[in-house]
Enzyme design. Sequence first.
Site, mmCIF file in Angstrom:
data_model
loop_
_atom_site.group_PDB
_atom_site.id
_atom_site.type_symbol
_atom_site.label_atom_id
_atom_site.label_comp_id
_atom_site.label_asym_id
_atom_site.label_seq_id
_atom_site.Cartn_x
_atom_site.Cartn_y
_atom_site.Cartn_z
ATOM 1 N N GLY A 35 0.839 -1.189 0.000
ATOM 2 C CA GLY A 35 0.000 0.000 0.000
ATOM 3 C C GLY A 35 0.871 1.233 0.000
ATOM 4 N N SER A 42 3.790 -1.926 8.742
ATOM 5 C CA SER A 42 4.702 -2.481 9.749
ATOM 6 C C SER A 42 4.024 -2.618 11.106
ATOM 7 C CB SER A 42 5.941 -1.592 9.872
ATOM 8 O OG SER A 42 6.647 -1.538 8.644
ATOM 9 N N PRO A 116 7.880 -1.987 1.317
ATOM 10 C CA PRO A 116 7.895 -0.529 1.449
ATOM 11 C C PRO A 116 6.821 0.129 0.603
ATOM 12 C CG PRO A 116 9.716 -1.274 0.080
ATOM 13 C CD PRO A 116 9.076 -2.504 0.652
ATOM 14 N N GLY A 117 6.336 1.267 1.074
ATOM 15 C CA GLY A 117 5.281 1.981 0.362
ATOM 16 C C GLY A 117 5.787 3.052 -0.569
ATOM 17 N N LYS A 170 -6.499 2.081 10.476
ATOM 18 C CA LYS A 170 -6.605 3.318 11.277
ATOM 19 C C LYS A 170 -8.060 3.777 11.409
ATOM 20 C CE LYS A 170 -1.953 4.739 9.944
ATOM 21 N NZ LYS A 170 -1.037 5.821 9.548
ATOM 22 N N GLY A 479 38.218 9.902 -34.063
ATOM 23 C CA GLY A 479 39.492 10.587 -34.236
ATOM 24 C C GLY A 479 40.652 9.905 -33.555
ATOM 25 N N SER A 550 31.814 2.035 -30.937
ATOM 26 C CA SER A 550 31.174 1.048 -30.033
ATOM 27 C C SER A 550 31.369 1.462 -28.578
ATOM 28 C CB SER A 550 31.697 -0.361 -30.285
ATOM 29 O OG SER A 550 33.106 -0.406 -30.287
#
Length: 639
Positions: A35, A42, A116-117, A170, A479, A550
Site C-alpha cells: 500500500g 509495519s 515498502p510503500g 486506522k 578521431g 562502439s
Amino acid sequence: MSGPAYRTEAIVAEDIDAYLDAHQHKTMLRFITCGSVDDGKSTLIGRLLYDSKMIFEDQLAALENDSKRVGTQGQDIDFALLVDGLAAEREQGITIDVAYRFFATEKRKFIVADCPGHEQYTRNMVTGASTADLALILIDARKGVLVQTRRHSYLCHLLGIRNIVLAVNKMDLVAYSRDEFDRIVTEYSHFAKSIGIESFTAMPISGFKGDNITALSTNTPWYTGPTLVEHLETVEVDSARHAESPLRMPVQWVNRPNLDFRGFAGLIASGSVKPGDAIRVLPSGKTSTVKSIVAFGGDLESAQAGQSVTLTLEDEVDCSRGSVIAAADAPPEVSDQFEATIVWLDDEALLPGRGYWLKLATQTVTATIAEPKYEINVNDPSGAGAHLAASTLDLNAIGVAEVTTDRPIVFEPYEQNRALGGFILIDKVSNRTVGAGMLHFSLRRAQNVHWQATSVGREDHAALKNQKPLVLWFTGLSGSGKSTIADAVEKRLNLMNRHTFLLDGDNVRHGLNKDLGFTEADRIENIRRIGEVAKLMADAGLIVLTAFISPFRAERQMVRDMLPEGEFVEIFVDTPLEVAEARDVKGLYRKAREGKLKNFTGIDSPYEPPENPDIVVNTVETSPDEAAEAIIRKLLPLR
C-alpha cells in the site's frame, strides 16, 4: 529416578513430539503487506507477531524501550519497530527494505513480507510479491485510495496473486465510521474491477488498537465478516493447483559424487513424480524413466511440488543445470522469442537492443528487449490501465515488449506457472537486477523458423582458407585512429595471404545501417547488426576487422558472446579526448561543441573504455604503422 517423576517427563515428551508433528504438517501461507506510505503496514505485522505470542521477553522489553525513545507515550507500544530493522527505517519512520517475518497460529504457519510503500522502492515490493499467495493491501482510512494503492494492486494482480484483502486501517482515527469504510470500499471496487481483480475481502481494522485483528471489535458492530487472522487461517492457497499440474523440475545441478551415481537435483515447481514415471528432458527433448527419488533421509516413494529432491534416471541423457525435467506426455514449450510484461526496476532506463542476462528458473541466457509496444498507465485514477506510447521504460514503469534470447529456453506462460514464466533481467556490466518480467506466449515466427543444417561448416571454411577465423574489434573515440590502424593491419594481413574483410563504421552507415541515428538505442542496434554480420563472416572463415566507436561495454561483450572462445579480439585504440578533439579531421567535435551535433561520444554521450582489452595501442606515442605492426606481432601465429 522415581516412577512418578519419570512418568511425568514421558508425558511431556509425548506432548512435545505430538506438538512438533502437528506443527510440521501445518499448511504455509506466504503473504505480503503493501500500500502507500504510512498506511500502517509495519504496525499491523508487529501487532500480528505480538498477538500470536511470537515475541520473546527480551524483545518485548527492547520494544517498550524503543517505543519510549521514539516518542510513543504511556503504555502503548510502537509495533512497527518489530519489523523496521534498519537504522534508517527507524529514524525516518518508513520501511525501505522488504522485511520477512515468520509466525504461526494453531491452524497455520505464515511468512509475511512487509513491503515498502515509497514509489522509489517499488522494486522491493515486486520482490516480496513474487512468491506470495495473498496480498494484504492497506489503506489509511483518513486518506482513501492513493496512487501507490493502485500501483501495488496492479502489480499484485500482474504477479498472479489472486487472494486480495483490502484492510482499511486506522479506523480508530475516523471514529470507526461505517460511511468512510463503505466509501473507500466502493472506490476501490471500481478500480479493482477495471484492472481485472475479480474479488477481494474488505475489512475495517486498527493495527495500532488491535480492532478486528484476532477478535471482532465492539467498535465496529456493523462489521460481521471474519477477523484478519481467521481469514488468513482459512483462505485457500495455490499449492493444490501446483500439485495437480504436470511435473516441472528445473535442474539446479548435476549430483555426481562418484562414477556410480548421477542424479539431477532441483526444486519441483509443479506436479508430482514417482519411480517408473516417464519424463522428458528439455530443451534436448530426450526421454527416460525415473529410477529413484533421492532425499536427505533416504529414497522416497514419491515427491511433489515444493520438495527439493535428486532424481536418477534409467538412461544416460543430455541433462544439466538449466534443463527442465517434465512429464513426458505434457512437456512445457521451448522458444527464443516471446511477448512479455516487464517491470523496470533500475534508475537507468531500458535500452532496447542491449543484451541483458535473463534468468528464468535455473536458466541464464542473453536477452534483448525490443522497443516497448506500449507502457501501462497504472496511475490512472479510473484504473483502466491505459496504454501509453513508449520508446523505453524508466524506473517503476510497466510495459509490454518482445523479448529475444540467444538460444531457446524452456518456459510456460506466467499465469500458468510462475516458476517457468517469471524472469529477471540483469545488467551484464554492473550485475544489477534491472527488471522483472512475466512471459505471455512465444511468438509464432519463433515457432516457424528453424536452423537449417548445412553440409559445409565453419571449420571447413576455415580449413579451406588455412586460417583461424577472427574478429578484430577496434574501439575508441572518434578521431583516435581506429579506421587508419585497421586499414594498415588489413594491408599486412593481405600481404600474408590472409582472407580478410574490413567493416568500417562510416561505410556501414551508408547501407546496412543507414536507417539508424546516434541515440543510445540506435548505437546499440548499430553494433548488434555489425556483430551479427561479423559473426557470419567469421563463420565463412574470414578474419574480420571492425572499426567502430562502439562506446558501450555491454554491446562489445554481446558481440564477444556471439563468437567461440578466443575468436573475438578487442583492440582498444587508447587516445585521450583532448588529442582526438584536437585532430577533429571531420569537424565533428566542433559541431558537437556548438550544439549542432547531438549525442556525440565524448561530448554529450559517454564512452566506456574497455576494462580488460586484449590489445591496447596508443596513437599519441606510436604512429598508425607502428601500432599495426604491434598488433600483427600480438596476433602471430595466425595459422
